[in-house]
Enzyme design. Structure first.
Site, PDB file in Angstrom:
ATOM      1  N   CYS B  35       0.720  -1.155   0.141  1.00  0.00           N
ATOM      2  CA  CYS B  35       0.056  -0.130  -0.153  1.00  0.00           C
ATOM      3  C   CYS B  35       0.815   1.273   0.075  1.00  0.00           C
ATOM      4  O   CYS B  35       0.593   2.359   0.120  1.00  0.00           O
ATOM      5  CB  CYS B  35      -1.072   0.035   1.101  1.00  0.00           C
ATOM      6  SG  CYS B  35      -0.152   0.135   2.781  1.00  0.00           S
ATOM      7  N   CYS B 104      -1.155   9.356   5.545  1.00  0.00           N
ATOM      8  CA  CYS B 104       0.199   9.402   6.135  1.00  0.00           C
ATOM      9  C   CYS B 104       0.255   9.639   7.894  1.00  0.00           C
ATOM     10  O   CYS B 104       1.017   9.140   8.244  1.00  0.00           O
ATOM     11  CB  CYS B 104       1.219  10.113   5.186  1.00  0.00           C
ATOM     12  SG  CYS B 104       1.462   9.508   3.807  1.00  0.00           S
TER      13      CYS B 104
END
Ligand SMILES: Cc1ncc(COP(=O)(O)O)c(C=O)c1O
Ligand SMILES: Cc1ncc(COP(=O)(O)O)c(C=O)c1O
Lengths: 392, 127, 392, 127
Positions: B35, B104
């Site tokens: 990913c 993130c």
């Protein structure tokens, strides 16, 4: 060291001579080439000449060339236009898994309209197997579309072989030559293709310039309908400066093909050699030989592409990556997936596309900076630390 | 490539607390290379306080900057305080992140929390 | 006397300032705006700014603007894209009989695919009657497309009234503003239109630059599919110089609208006055007042347009005509037929489209030459000789 | 506007034999303004020879040049010779015509022939 641009996959600068030739058509010879009077004469003549130059460039008659605004338009026109024109004959189309989105997305739309599309797989070099094409053709097949070369991994397809198989079966063959035009000799007679797409901004011509070759006798419906410009195949006031620029860029690219490809591939080969001797754990993607002369595609193991790009960017080196994180759509490259590259290696991929200004002198600078960057990122990479411990 | 703030660029270029603590009191890992991002946080705890925090990150510029920022924010905090660090806090400290990179900041906070929870679990067992 | 160009209907020269602003994007800032590194930054910023300028020009949000390659593309995209997106809701479209072929021809194609199209007639001025639009709308209607102004006879439609009727009925409204943009203040909020097409080369911007406004919330499918440029609405590497030029031309056109239209209409009015007082048997076509400021359309009785054009061309005066003989397709103007102009008058029609360089000083020269020419051609015209004898 | 030869431009700009002969021996008309072109030829015949030929034309540049050329070609010829003038001859004398203008040369020859036939018919009756 000045900035080093190794990201020319979607844009080359306009050649100064090409730009010069274009200039008068913005202001002095701005007339409409279709207008009846003197003001239209120069632009009209310029169109004739540009059409001849592009025809010469790919070995076609001038009147088999339709000017468009970009390769995406050429591809959409080719696919939708052939599909519509041959609809009664059949509704099956064959393409490859590694085509550009301007081929794949129109085909998805055609699928929604009821067409069947076969996506041929490629081997780990990115090559389409002619025998698989032969097997995929059925009596319902009306069109095969396979790109001449892939802009990402650089792999060059055996177009002549593939086009011959289509021809034997009476199927129209289209090739998207956008990445190849200017970098490989193209001759539609030798290649036996029926349609070919290209764009000028890939080989020092202007943005907004594209063309579609349609072999005489091949039926096609227009995508942009309206006036009778381009013999009714593509409406809209002709973009004369862009067309003139495309013609001149094609002329130069044809004349200087050998010289240019030699110079590009020598820098590319030197870059490849020094990278692989200077940095460990690199992978070459695409075919070792059957590749575009200005293309180098590698994966830097254990690290991610955007981070590489950012460090290189800070050092004035511009490249691109097939990493998920660098794509605006946050999707990883379908091309890298199709050649079976592991997700880790796809994440760490780097695409170098050289232009004529790149020189061997730049190579060592690039290698040094990339070595530093890889080292720095690997030091903080959990994958690399794991490898060091476990040697996976 | 995304448009990053100066703060992000600073933490990306000069990441703080890179590495792995040997004999860490807690280890937290999130993500995987498929990913696109993978983070590993290791922590040293003394008297309920994060005495040391280190990270390893495979990922994009934002992932690296987030890891660095999270490690700095966490260091010296109590476990409870550190557990309260949210992805929003991280993004805020970095002077914001591009929209498509916000995930993130989740990863960074998660990795830290995983490391703390790992420590707490181990400690529970020991008690 | 230098050449006098009164044929700017399909082409204006690029404004020198506009060209200057475009230039750096050919060679210096040639990077791909979608690329991740510094080279793409300037082009990317330039796109943002150009989008704002075009948005300001027509009163829309920047993100409601999609850049295209010409007005024909904008029109094709609007019609085919809305038809496809609203197909399930209904398949009836309403337009007028005097639209440009880049509206009419896509509609013919949609008719072949099963859509119903109503072509509203116009009165002898070329005006669409709002009540006729109201009556034509049915529960199956999904789209109305009426041009803002006609490039040939210059007639300006009551767009706001027409768009309101569409809105009341929940029908999407598109206007082809190609001939109007730069010559009439356009505000999509006031006009209440959902889509609007324009092209830069009609108002001193570059060829190859077009835009389509699509109101937020209006569904539309792309015409050119592929990459995610233009938010997925229009694939293809952005033609940055052209887009920058369009933005700058829109900025100038917006700022100088009043000054420009005043200057154009004063030359036009003087030309009209002197022509009608200096030459007998002229007809004004289109609306006396509701017309574009730079447009004059007349018929010269008893003679044919191409012959007029040729004599004027020899005198360095460039105009165009709706005559069969001047059309490349050898078809007479559908617009002149729709306003009920007799075939003889259509054959003798002359279209003057002024640009900013035309001046009142040129007017008397034009009138003299045209008077001479008309005289010469009438002397050999069987129709005129018959008129002289019979006074028909 | 079509690309015309110099010869066409000359005959267009300076057409020969424009007008209508009063008391003509023969009159020929073709075309109508709806289809874009209309020509009227009048002739004077003496001893089987076209002593005078004049034309009136409503039409494009090619139509005017063709009329002028036909009138010149016919003048001085015998009726039989003039009847043999074909559209191809006319186009050839004009150093060719653009493709989409070739029909104009048909009209010119037809109008002349009509005028001659008109003369022949009248004369038959008189005899
Ligand atoms: C009203 C109108 N629509 C569309 C067009 C087509 O414009 P383009 O040549 O930019 O495609 C024109 C061109 O003159 C026009 O006047
Ligand atoms: C193979 C290929 N096809 C099509 C395109 C689309 O080209 P354009 O941006 O001119 O539409 C590209 C662009 O890089 C390409 O590489």
């Amino acid at each position: 060291m000045n900035a080093v641009n190794l990201d020319n996959v979607a844009a080359t600068p306009v050649d100064p001579h090409v730009l010069e030739v274009m200039m008068p058509y913005f202001k002095d010879h701005y007339g409409n080439p279709s207008s009846g009077h003197e003001l239209g004469e120069k632009p009209a003549r310029a169109l004739v000449e540009a059409r001849e130059k592009v025809g010469d460039f790919i070995g076609s008659n001038p009147d088999e060339i339709t000017f468009t605004s970009c390769a995406s338009e050429s591809n959409n026109m080719a696919l939708k236009g052939i599909a519509a024109a041959y609809k009664k004959k059949g509704q099956h189309i064959i393409t490859s898994a590694i085509e550009h989105f301007s081929v794949l997305n129109p085909l998805r739309t055609l699928e929604k309209e009821g067409y069947q599309v076969t996506y041929l797989p490629v081997d780990h070099y990115g090559l389409v197997d002619p025998e698989q094409l032969r097997k995929a053709i059925s009596s319902d097949t009306v069109l095969v579309s396979i790109m001449t070369a892939n802009p990402e991994i650089g792999t060059i397809q055996p177009i002549k072989e593939l086009a011959e198989i289509a021809k034997e079966n009476g199927v129209v063959f289209h090739t998207d030559a956008t990445a190849a035009a200017g970098y490989l000799p193209l001759d539609v007679e030798k290649l036996k293709v029926d349609l070919l797409s290209l764009a000028g901004d890939q080989f020092y011509g202007p943005k907004g310039s594209g063309a579609l070759f349609v072999r005489q006798g091949t039926r096609i419906l227009p995508l942009i309908e309206g006036g009778i410009q381009e013999k009714g195949r593509r409406a809209g006031s002709e973009n004369v400066p862009a067309i003139v620029g495309l013609g001149e860029a094609a002329l130069l690219a044809g004349e200087r093909m050998e010289e240019r490809t030699k110079s590009l591939s020598s820098v590319r080969d030197s870059l490849r050699k020094q990278l692989f001797s200077g940095i460990t754990h690199l992978h070459l993607n695409g075919h070792p030989d059957k590749r575009l002369p200005h293309n180098l595609h590698i994966s830097v193991e254990f690290v991610e592409g955007e981070a590489l790009l950012m460090h290189l960017n800070n050092a004035g080196i511009y490249v691109s990556s097939g990493s998920t994180c660098t794509s605006q759509a946050l999707k990883s490259s379908h091309v890298l997936a199709a050649i079976g590259l592991s997700p880790e290696l796809a994440q760490g991929s780097l695409l170098f596309t050289l232009n004529l200004e790149n020189s061997v002198e730049e190579v060592s600078y690039i290698v040094e900076r990339l070595a530093e960057t890889a080292e720095k990122l690997r030091r903080m990479s959990p994958l690399y630390q794991k490898y060091l411990k476990e040697g996976s | 490539m995304a448009q990053y703030s100066e703060k992000v660029m600073d933490h990306f270029s000069n990441p703080r607390n890179v590495g792995e603590i040997p004999d860490a009191d807690g280890v937290g890992e999130v993500g995987n290379p498929v990913c696109g991002d993978m983070m590993k946080f290791t922590i040293k705890v003394k008297d309920g306080i994060l005495e040391d925090v280190k990270f390893l990150t495979f990922g994009c510029g934002a992932a690296i900057a987030v890891s660095s920022m999270v490690s700095e924010m966490a260091k010296g905090k109590t476990l409870e305080e550190a557990l309260k660090i949210t992805n929003k806090d991280v993004a805020k400290e970095l002077d914001s992140l591009p929209k498509n990179k916000l995930h993130c900041s989740n990863l960074g906070a998660d990795a830290l929390h995983n490391a703390i929870n790992d420590y707490l679990q181990k400690n529970e067992k020991n008690n």
